[in-house]
Design a protein around this motif. Structure first.
Motif, PDB file in Angstrom:
ATOM      1  N   SER A  35       3.725  -6.495  -8.857  1.00 43.51           N
ATOM      2  CA  SER A  35       4.652  -5.777  -7.884  1.00 43.51           C
ATOM      3  C   SER A  35       4.321  -5.812  -6.562  1.00 43.51           C
ATOM      4  O   SER A  35       4.928  -5.908  -5.591  1.00 43.51           O
ATOM      5  N   ARG A  40       6.827  -4.620  -3.693  1.00 44.43           N
ATOM      6  CA  ARG A  40       7.052  -3.251  -4.431  1.00 44.43           C
ATOM      7  C   ARG A  40       5.595  -2.615  -4.435  1.00 44.43           C
ATOM      8  O   ARG A  40       4.811  -2.860  -5.318  1.00 44.43           O
ATOM      9  N   GLN A  43       3.200   4.216  -3.564  1.00 44.45           N
ATOM     10  CA  GLN A  43       3.846   5.029  -2.360  1.00 44.45           C
ATOM     11  C   GLN A  43       2.490   5.850  -2.000  1.00 44.45           C
ATOM     12  O   GLN A  43       2.971   6.671  -1.229  1.00 44.45           O
ATOM     13  N   TRP A  48       3.676   0.402   2.170  1.00 44.23           N
ATOM     14  CA  TRP A  48       4.857   1.154   1.705  1.00 44.23           C
ATOM     15  C   TRP A  48       5.257   2.083   2.839  1.00 44.23           C
ATOM     16  O   TRP A  48       6.377   2.411   3.164  1.00 44.23           O
ATOM     17  N   GLN A  51       7.493   0.938   5.524  1.00 39.46           N
ATOM     18  CA  GLN A  51       9.005   0.691   4.961  1.00 39.46           C
ATOM     19  C   GLN A  51       9.869   1.796   5.413  1.00 39.46           C
ATOM     20  O   GLN A  51       9.655   3.064   5.340  1.00 39.46           O
TER      21      GLN A  51
END
Length: 264
Positions: A35, A40, A43, A48, A51
């Motif tokens: 991922s 992806r 978090q 991340w 984003q």
């Protein structure tokens, strides 16, 4: 291959829970690594955090990271209260290694790391639970080896050496990262010192060495599965980290690898 594993590992215990957790740990961590390559990210990463359109209740990164590691550290410490753990040298060493690993992480969260973002509360609980369950399962899998024949090749002393090397190297490189910026500086800089001249993520390399050490201490299928999954995840993570640094800092030498000096 099966013969070699039979020499290095305890026989798999008759536990459907441990068998299932072995497969889940390996597959889920490998998928997390894949991922990362697909964009992806977990978090609590800088990728991340950059984003847009993040939704959810935000908490400070320090509080979130503390919540990730504290339950696993507590689980390791509590395990010493069970006579079955203290009665087994491997069980005692495994609980000690896991406790030290997560207590070190808690210490770094509170006193070493510098933070530039926040965490989403909804992401903290599953990650924290996964660390906690992995720790409990590793200790339980070790407990189930009592009464089983020892592996033909005893790796626990090599494991102690590798664990100490891994946790020391990981802590040293985290210290270098923590000194890259002051309290009010939110930007990223090129790390220097230690093995940073050879690889972008030496802290990940030493984390892997530490988990290999834990696997050698334990010599159970579950801990081996978790370690293999961790290797695959950190390979994906380090590759993405190197790509990110190259995009932000074009002057980084192209021969600097992601994780393993001169190799990867």
């Amino acid at each position: 291959m099966a013969t070699l594993l039979g020499q290095l590992l305890f026989p798999p215990p008759p536990s459907a829970i441990v068998a299932a957790m072995s497969a889940i740990s390996l597959v889920s961590l490998a998928n997390a690594g894949a991922s990362e390559l697909r964009g992806r990210h977990l978090q609590y990463s800088k990728f991340w955090d950059s984003q847009p359109n993040k939704v959810g209740i935000k908490i400070s990164s320090r509080a979130g990271m503390f919540a990730l590691y504290a339950p696993a550290a507590i689980a390791g410490l509590v395990s010493f209260g069970f006579p079955a753990v203290a009665a087994s040298p491997r069980g005692w060493l495994l609980s000690l290694a896991l406790s030290v690993h997560f207590l070190k992480r808690v210490f770094e969260v509170l006193f070493v790391h510098q933070y530039s973002g926040a965490m989403i509360l909804d992401s903290v609980i599953p990650i924290s639970l996964s660390y906690f369950l992995s720790t409990v399962t590793a200790i339980y899998a070790q407990y189930l080896t009592q009464g089983l024949p020892e592996p033909e090749v005893d790796l626990k002393y090599a494991g102690i050496t590798l664990f100490l090397l891994g946790i020391s190297g990981n802590f040293y490189h985290h210290l270098i990262l923590s000194k890259l910026r002051n309290k009010d500086d939110k930007g990223y800089k090129i790390p220097k010192g230690g093995l940073f001249g050879l690889v972008i993520c030496p802290h990940y390399l030493f984390e892997i060495i530490g988990f290999v050490g834990i696997s050698c201490i334990s010599q159970t299928l579950y801990v081996l599965s978790f370690t293999l999954g961790t290797v695959l995840y950190l390979m994906g993570r380090s590759y993405v980290t190197r790509r990110w640094y190259l995009s932000k800092f074009p002057n980084i030498p192209k021969n600097v690898k992601a994780l393993i000096p001169f190799v990867f």
